[in-house]
Design an enzyme around this catalytic site. Structure first.
Site, PDB file in Angstrom:
ATOM      1  N   SER A  22       0.838  -1.202   0.000  1.00 63.85           N
ATOM      2  CA  SER A  22       0.000   0.000   0.000  1.00 63.85           C
ATOM      3  C   SER A  22       0.874   1.253   0.000  1.00 63.85           C
ATOM      4  O   SER A  22       2.071   1.189   0.277  1.00 63.85           O
ATOM      5  CB  SER A  22      -0.910   0.025   1.238  1.00 63.85           C
ATOM      6  N   SER A  69      -7.883   1.330  -3.835  1.00 66.74           N
ATOM      7  CA  SER A  69      -8.031   1.302  -2.371  1.00 66.74           C
ATOM      8  C   SER A  69      -6.680   1.167  -1.671  1.00 66.74           C
ATOM      9  O   SER A  69      -6.518   1.610  -0.536  1.00 66.74           O
ATOM     10  CB  SER A  69      -8.942   0.142  -1.956  1.00 66.74           C
ATOM     11  N   LYS A  73      -5.078   6.252   1.057  1.00 65.66           N
ATOM     12  CA  LYS A  73      -4.920   6.055   2.504  1.00 65.66           C
ATOM     13  C   LYS A  73      -4.197   7.232   3.158  1.00 65.66           C
ATOM     14  O   LYS A  73      -3.320   7.857   2.546  1.00 65.66           O
ATOM     15  CB  LYS A  73      -4.121   4.776   2.775  1.00 65.66           C
ATOM     16  N   CYS A 107      -4.822  -0.464   8.777  1.00 59.89           N
ATOM     17  CA  CYS A 107      -4.185  -0.916   7.534  1.00 59.89           C
ATOM     18  C   CYS A 107      -2.919  -1.656   7.931  1.00 59.89           C
ATOM     19  O   CYS A 107      -1.949  -1.037   8.393  1.00 59.89           O
ATOM     20  CB  CYS A 107      -3.848   0.243   6.610  1.00 59.89           C
ATOM     21  N   ASN A 109      -0.779  -3.204   5.996  1.00 62.74           N
ATOM     22  CA  ASN A 109       0.345  -2.937   5.120  1.00 62.74           C
ATOM     23  C   ASN A 109       1.071  -1.665   5.533  1.00 62.74           C
ATOM     24  O   ASN A 109       2.298  -1.641   5.660  1.00 62.74           O
ATOM     25  CB  ASN A 109      -0.121  -2.853   3.665  1.00 62.74           C
ATOM     26  N   SER A 324     -11.335  -5.549  -1.269  1.00 63.66           N
ATOM     27  CA  SER A 324     -11.056  -4.353  -0.471  1.00 63.66           C
ATOM     28  C   SER A 324     -11.743  -3.164  -1.118  1.00 63.66           C
ATOM     29  O   SER A 324     -11.481  -2.847  -2.287  1.00 63.66           O
ATOM     30  CB  SER A 324      -9.548  -4.102  -0.381  1.00 63.66           C
ATOM     31  N   HIS A 329      -8.417  -7.166  -4.253  1.00 65.65           N
ATOM     32  CA  HIS A 329      -7.125  -6.579  -3.909  1.00 65.65           C
ATOM     33  C   HIS A 329      -6.031  -7.157  -4.799  1.00 65.65           C
ATOM     34  O   HIS A 329      -6.065  -8.334  -5.140  1.00 65.65           O
ATOM     35  CB  HIS A 329      -6.798  -6.846  -2.440  1.00 65.65           C
ATOM     36  N   MET A 333      -4.372  -7.492   1.746  1.00 61.64           N
ATOM     37  CA  MET A 333      -4.337  -6.496   2.802  1.00 61.64           C
ATOM     38  C   MET A 333      -3.634  -7.080   4.018  1.00 61.64           C
ATOM     39  O   MET A 333      -3.815  -8.246   4.346  1.00 61.64           O
ATOM     40  CB  MET A 333      -5.755  -6.067   3.192  1.00 61.64           C
ATOM     41  N   GLY A 334      -2.833  -6.257   4.692  1.00 63.20           N
ATOM     42  CA  GLY A 334      -2.107  -6.744   5.861  1.00 63.20           C
ATOM     43  C   GLY A 334      -3.032  -7.209   6.970  1.00 63.20           C
ATOM     44  O   GLY A 334      -2.781  -8.223   7.631  1.00 63.20           O
TER      45      GLY A 334
END
Length: 411
Positions: A22, A69, A73, A107, A109, A324, A329, A333-334
């Site tokens: 991300s 997405s 962020k 988040c 990531n 996501s 994604h 995602m983390g």
């Protein structure tokens, strides 16, 4: 002729960073305009303008977002008020098309970038940073204890350091650690999510490892499918790929251009949010697109990742795909990886079964960009499952440090 008067722009210090797969804009809380230092419309409108939302074109051309997405962020860092922590981390997921920021989750990531950014912003005590260096090697690892404000959890980032030619301690950002979904190698940052589920909360909100999930009216072949609902890292709905009509090796092009399919998945996500107790009505899902996540799993199989890399079934334990913000994604995602680790290491879940079942302490799963190894430790306490720790390796890098400009009438 009298020229119209327009509001000028102001500049705010900012850091643009990649964390995991991300990217986001990082701010120090004290650098924000005073009215943006507290929750409210001023803060949200400021961050929306920074990122370039809402954008009906979906590109965020007039901001620092990149139209996905994974890149829409924002992060606000400050000195931690919690005892035994170094930095407070607040995450905002900016909606691309709507004037909305979701503050409900983390988040995972960008978590990989928080420790490094906090050190560079001077938010981690200088003596702690200096004492992390091994004088014989001029290198070291700083254990940055992060308080994740959105979810009230502790995360530990192990940030590599080195001494430069002037004897100054610096964050090591370059290296040979390769992360699928990221083009270039960088320094490895090990992340530990401590107690990702409150002991007072249910890791499985329905109290079941597997539920019969009512999906009537959602457009599937059956009115009921098996599902594992879990709240670890981020609330996530896991289903079998085959029950959704998938095989588990889908790439973005297979999903994101199919509006009928996206609508179907969104209906299922909203229904799952009600089942998990996140919403009273399915309509509430429209105002909370960050949670829950919807994902599907299948046993290990060979496929070609989006980069062209061949993923061999013998090198992975299972395949996972996750949505996501309404799109498949591009990697994982983390926070969803935390959910995968917790579910995979709990015998009896759909994720554990897809990985072969049994007592597992780590799994390597295939995602659209490649593979990821995650570890977890779960246990039953007084009849309730708890995730004690989840770990994974990511990487992070500063892309830009400077000032972001925003019109003063935007917030």
């Amino acid at each position: 002729m009298t020229q119209p008067k327009f509001a000028p722009q102001i500049s705010i210090p900012a850091t643009y960073m990649r964390g995991g797969t991300s990217k986001g804009v990082f701010f120090k809380l004290s650098d924000l305009p005073e009215r943006c230092q507290v929750a409210g419309s001023a803060r949200d409108n400021f961050l929306l303008r920074v990122i370039g939302s809402p954008d009906p074109y979906g590109k965020q051309i007039d901001g620092l977002g990149n139209g996905s997405s994974s890149t829409s962020k924002t992060v606000i860092l400050s000195k931690a008020k919690q005892a035994d922590h170094d930095v407070n981390y607040l995450f905002g997921q900016v909606n691309i098309a709507k004037p909305m920021i979701d503050w409900a989750g983390n988040c995972g990531n960008l978590t990989a970038a928080v420790g490094a950014c906090a050190i560079n912003m001077g938010l981690v005590a200088a003596d702690k940073v200096a004492s992390s260096i091994d004088d014989n090697a001029d290198r070291g690892i700083c254990e940055v204890r992060i308080w994740q404000e959105n979810i009230g959890k502790t995360i530990i980032a192990h940030v590599p350091l080195y001494k430069d030619e002037q004897g100054m301690v610096q964050v090591q950002e370059t290296g040979d650690f390769e992360l699928d979904g990221v083009t270039f190698p960088a320094a490895e940052v090990k992340i530990e999510f401590i107690d990702p589920v409150d002991s007072s909360s249910a890791m499985f909100p329905t109290n079941n490892l597997v539920d019969d999930f009512d999906v009537s009216g959602c457009g599937l072949a059956s009115d009921s499918v098996k599902a594992t609902f879990i709240s670890a890292g981020i609330p996530t709905i896991f289903m079998k790929a085959e029950d959704l009509g998938f095989n588990g090796t889908e790439l973005q092009g297979d999903i994101n251009s199919n509006e009928e399919l996206l609508t179907k998945l969104e209906k299922i996500r909203a229904r799952g949010g009600v089942a998990m107790g996140l919403f009273k009505e399915e309509s509430e899902a429209q105002t909370s697109q960050h949670i829950p996540k919807i994902a599907w799993v299948a046993p290990a199989q060979s496929y070609t990742a989006s980069s062209g890399k061949a993923v061999d079934k013998d090198d992975i334990d299972l395949v996972v795909r996750a949505m996501s913000m309404g799109q498949l994604h591009h990697a994982m995602m983390g926070t969803a990886a935390v959910a995968i680790a917790a579910a995979a290491t709990t015998q009896g879940t759909l994720v554990n079964e897809a990985a072969g079942g049994g007592e597992l302490t780590e799994v390597c799963f295939g995602h659209p960009s490649g593979t990821l190894l995650v570890g977890g430790k779960t246990e039953q306490v007084d009849g309730r499952w708890q995730a004690k720790k989840v770990s994974m390796s990511r990487s992070a890098r500063r892309i830009m440090v400077g000032e972001v400009f925003v019109p003063v009438d935007a917030f």
